[in-house]
Design an enzyme around this catalytic site. Structure first.
Site, mmCIF file in Angstrom:
data_model
loop_
_atom_site.group_PDB
_atom_site.id
_atom_site.type_symbol
_atom_site.label_atom_id
_atom_site.label_comp_id
_atom_site.label_asym_id
_atom_site.label_seq_id
_atom_site.Cartn_x
_atom_site.Cartn_y
_atom_site.Cartn_z
ATOM 1 N N LEU A 103 0.894 -1.155 0.000
ATOM 2 C CA LEU A 103 0.000 0.000 0.000
ATOM 3 C C LEU A 103 0.927 1.198 0.000
ATOM 4 O O LEU A 103 1.779 1.315 0.880
ATOM 5 C CB LEU A 103 -0.899 0.035 1.243
ATOM 6 N N ASP A 104 0.785 2.077 -0.985
ATOM 7 C CA ASP A 104 1.710 3.207 -1.044
ATOM 8 C C ASP A 104 1.479 4.153 0.125
ATOM 9 O O ASP A 104 0.479 4.069 0.831
ATOM 10 C CB ASP A 104 1.606 3.935 -2.386
ATOM 11 N N LYS A 105 2.414 5.038 0.333
ATOM 12 C CA LYS A 105 2.403 5.916 1.499
ATOM 13 C C LYS A 105 1.105 6.700 1.635
ATOM 14 O O LYS A 105 0.580 6.871 2.740
ATOM 15 C CB LYS A 105 3.590 6.885 1.417
ATOM 16 N N GLU A 106 0.551 7.172 0.522
ATOM 17 C CA GLU A 106 -0.631 8.023 0.571
ATOM 18 C C GLU A 106 -1.938 7.232 0.669
ATOM 19 O O GLU A 106 -2.996 7.823 0.875
ATOM 20 C CB GLU A 106 -0.664 8.932 -0.657
#
Length: 243
Positions: A103-106
Site C-alpha cells: 500500500l503506497d504511502k498516501e
C-alpha cells in the site's frame, strides 16, 4: 506444514537464506540426527528435530494480523529517514513480522502482517488469485465509458492492468466513489489506472484481502487473523496466536 530447510533456518535467525544454503552444504545442519546436504529439502519443524551445529533450532510460532494502515505510514520494516512504519504501530508484538503486499504511502486500509512465508506467498503471488477490494474517492463524475475502459483493461508502463470489477457507489460535488476489485498487486496500480482514465484518486482505502475484511478496525488498529481466515488464505489448517 513442510517448508524448505534453508527458509526455516533463515526465519529462525540463523543467517540469510543464501548463507543458510551454504551452511547446509557445509554439513552444519542435522535433521532427525542425520546430516543433510540437500538443498530444497522440505521439513516439518513440528514433527522433526532440526539441529544447527548440534544445537536445537528454535522456531518462532506463526502469527498473522490484519492492520488498518493510516495514510502517511510506510509498508516496510526499514526506513533510512526514520519515518513511521506499520511495524511501529505494533509495539507489543515481540516476534519478527513483516507486511505482506503493498500500500503506497498516501493510501490507507487493510495490510496483513505476518512471519508466515506460506501465507505471504498465497496472498501476493498472482497464481493464487487472491482478490483485493478497494474504495476510491476520485476527481470528477465517472462515466460508464470510463468504467468500460477499466473493465476492458488499461495499458500501463508495465503491461495491461485489468480489474475484476469496478462500479460507482456514490457521486457528490464533482467527486465519485468507486468500488474496485483486482487480483494483481503491482506498484500503485489502482492510482495509475485511475490517472490513465482521467479520474485521479483523492483517497484510496483497501477494504479486503481475500476473506479478510477491514470491518470495525479503525486507523492504526490491528487484530489477529482468525483460524478460519488463515485456513482460507493458506489452504491448510493451522492455529494462530497473538504475540
Amino acid at each position: 506444514f513442510a517448508e524448505r530447510l534453508h527458509k526455516l533456518l533463515a526465519h529462525a535467525g540463523i543467517a540469510s537464506r543464501r548463507a543458510c544454503e551454504r551452511l547446509i552444504l557445509e554439513g552444519h545442519v542435522k535433521v532427525d540426527g542425520l546430516i543433510v546436504k540437500e538443498l530444497g529439502l522440505r521439513v516439518d519443524p513440528r514433527r522433526q528435530r532440526i539441529l544447527f551445529d548440534e544445537e536445537p533450532v528454535r522456531f518462532e510460532r506463526k502469527v498473522a494480523y490484519a492492520l488498518y494502515k493510516p495514510k502517511g505510514v510506510l509498508c516496510t520494516n526499514a526506513d533510512e529517514l526514520g519515518r513511521m512504519k506499520v511495524r511501529d504501530l505494533m509495539p507489543v508484538v515481540s516476534l519478527r513480522v513483516y507486511p505482506v503486499g503493498r500500500l503506497d504511502k498516501e493510501s490507507e486500509g487493510l495490510i496483513l502482517i505476518t512471519n508466515d512465508g506460506t501465507l505471504a506467498l498465497r496472498v501476493t503471488h498472482p497464481r493464487y488469485g487472491v482478490t483485493k477490494i478497494y474504495e476510491a474517492w476520485v476527481k470528477g463524475m465517472v462515466t460508464e465509458e470510463a468504467l468500460k475502459k477499466m473493465r476492458k483493461g488499461v495499458h500501463l508502463s508495465d503491461g495491461l492492468a485489468v480489474l475484476e470489477s469496478v462500479q460507482v457507489i456514490a457521486k457528490h460535488q464533482e467527486q465519485s466513489r468507486l468500488r474496485m476489485v483486482l487480483k494483481e498487486g503491482r506498484r500503485r496500480e489502482i492510482r495509475r489506472i485511475l490517472a490513465k482514465v482521467g479520474h485521479p484518486g483523492r483517497r484510496l482505502v483497501r477494504t479486503a484481502i481475500g476473506p479478510v475484511r477491514l470491518d470495525e478496525l479503525r486507523s492504526g488498529q490491528y487484530r489477529a487473523l482468525t483460524q478460519e481466515e488463515i485456513e482460507k488464505l493458506t489452504g491448510r489448517r493451522r492455529e494462530t496466536e497473538e504475540a
